[in-house]
Design an enzyme around this catalytic site. Structure first.
Site, short mmCIF file in Angstrom:
data_model
loop_
_atom_site.label_atom_id
_atom_site.label_comp_id
_atom_site.label_asym_id
_atom_site.label_seq_id
_atom_site.Cartn_x
_atom_site.Cartn_y
_atom_site.Cartn_z
N GLN A 1 -7.37 -0.31 18.31
CA GLN A 1 -7.64 -0.72 16.93
C GLN A 1 -8.77 -1.74 16.89
O GLN A 1 -8.77 -2.72 17.63
CB GLN A 1 -6.35 -1.28 16.29
CG GLN A 1 -6.45 -1.53 14.81
CD GLN A 1 -6.64 -0.25 13.97
OE1 GLN A 1 -6.26 0.84 14.38
NE2 GLN A 1 -7.24 -0.39 12.81
N ASP B 1 -10.22 8.77 18.23
CA ASP B 1 -11.01 8.14 17.17
C ASP B 1 -12.40 8.79 17.05
O ASP B 1 -13.10 8.57 16.07
CB ASP B 1 -11.22 6.65 17.47
CG ASP B 1 -10.20 5.75 16.78
OD1 ASP B 1 -9.80 6.08 15.65
OD2 ASP B 1 -9.80 4.74 17.39
N LYS C 1 0.20 4.16 11.70
CA LYS C 1 -0.15 5.26 12.63
C LYS C 1 1.07 5.63 13.47
O LYS C 1 1.39 6.81 13.65
CB LYS C 1 -1.35 4.84 13.50
CG LYS C 1 -2.66 4.75 12.70
CD LYS C 1 -3.80 4.09 13.47
CE LYS C 1 -5.04 3.95 12.56
NZ LYS C 1 -6.20 3.34 13.21
N1 GUN Z 1 -10.54 -0.09 12.37
C1 GUN Z 1 -10.86 0.36 11.13
N2 GUN Z 1 -10.86 1.71 11.11
C2 GUN Z 1 -10.52 2.12 12.35
C3 GUN Z 1 -10.35 3.40 12.94
O1 GUN Z 1 -10.51 4.46 12.32
N3 GUN Z 1 -10.00 3.40 14.25
C4 GUN Z 1 -9.83 2.26 14.97
N4 GUN Z 1 -9.50 2.37 16.26
N5 GUN Z 1 -10.00 1.06 14.45
C5 GUN Z 1 -10.34 0.99 13.14
#
Ligand code: GUN
Length: 291
Positions: free
Chosen positions: A96, A119, A52
């Site tokens: 995350q 998100d 990311k």
């Molecule tokens: N863990 C797995 N997928 C995601 C996501 O799309 N966003 C976040 N913040 N954590 C995740």
């Protein structure tokens, strides 16, 4: 059978954003700034957050990686989020998941200001998504929608079977596919671990979205000819022949299923890169909506 190439569509999506950021620079406007919060040392989370941050650099966004110890208290994490909420330079915040067991996902998600919740997990944003209002769409289902759009796959009237009801993928996916619009206008069956006749439901599906986290769960005899298969799974399976010591496996048995499909996403290189591209779109939106 046609491969839905997540690398290609992600590249195209990020290239579009790169041009838009260059425009912001020319106009002397604010550049999008994403804050990614990583708690502990989960290997997969490290990889995702790293990807990311790297994508932010490629596009020209600013990014801040906030690394916190596994044993950080919930209150301390909430105060880090509050600081990011109050920082006018930060446009988007992502924490995350999964978080360590002693921290409540719900409290953390609720603490992120909805205008910075790139998100799309905050209940206010989920509510807006359900009602079809303008908001942040969770990145994985949003990425899948972008991919269906890119390949001009007409989903109107199709029966979509979504396997898995997580807040991150399955449930929002079921809502987006059932909403009016293109892609959308599907008849959706949202299935889960208590669903009795999953095989029969899958056999009748025009679209299968597999998001349950069990490697190679969807077998060839569960899929009808011509189905569109979207594989969200990405599980690390031990593999001594690999330098990393593991191989990535999807939720779909690709060797069995792919010959039957009209379209299928590979693992890796399908949904994964699209998740990141979608997050970048949300981060751009957070910045321009605010400024
Ligand atoms: N863990 C797995 N997928 C995601 C996501 O799309 N966003 C976040 N913040 N954590 C995740």
């Amino acid at each position: 059978m046609k491969i839905l190439d997540g690398q290609l569509v992600s590249r195209a999506t990020k290239d579009e954003l790169k041009i838009k950021v260059a425009q912001l620079v020319t106009e002397g406007k604010k550049i999008p700034h994403l804050a990614a919060v990583l708690v502990g040392n989960n290997g997969a989370s490290e990889t995702y957050v790293g990807a990311k941050v790297k994508s932010c650099e490629e596009i020209g966004f600013k990014s801040t990686l906030v690394r916190l110890e596994e044993n950080i208290s919930e209150n301390k994490l909430l105060s880090v989020i509050e600081d990011l909420n109050n920082d006018p330079d930060i446009d988007g915040i992502l924490v995350q998941l999964p978080l360590p067991k002693h921290i409540s996902d719900e409290k953390v998600i609720n603490a992120i200001h909805p205008s910075k919740d790139v998100d799309g997990f905050h209940p206010i944003n989920v509510g807006k998504m359900v009602q079809g209002l303008d908001t942040f769409i969770p990145a994985t289902p949003y990425g899948i929608m972008l991919m269906l759009e890119y390949y001009k796959i007409n989903t109107k009237g199709l029966h979509a079977v979504v396997i898995g009801r997580s807040n991150i993928v399955g449930r929002p996916m079921s809502i987006l596919l059932s909403r009016s619009g293109q892609p959308g206008n599907c008849t959706v069956t949202l299935t889960h671990s208590h669903t009795r006749n999953l095989k029969e439901l899958c056999e009748s599906a025009d679209i299968i979205v597999a998001a349950l986290g069990i490697p190679e769960f969807v077998k060839g005899d569960m899929v009808k000819d011509g189905a569109i298969v979207i594989d969200v799974g990405i599980t690390r399976v031990p593999d001594p022949s690999k330098k990393s010591g593991f191989a990535l496996k999807g939720d779909v048995d690709f060797a069995e299923v792919s010959p039957k499909c009209s379209f299928i996403t590979p693992v890796p290189g399908g949904v994964g890169p699209m998740t990141i591209a979608a997050l970048m779109k949300n981060t751009f939106k957070a910045c321009v909506d605010k400024n």
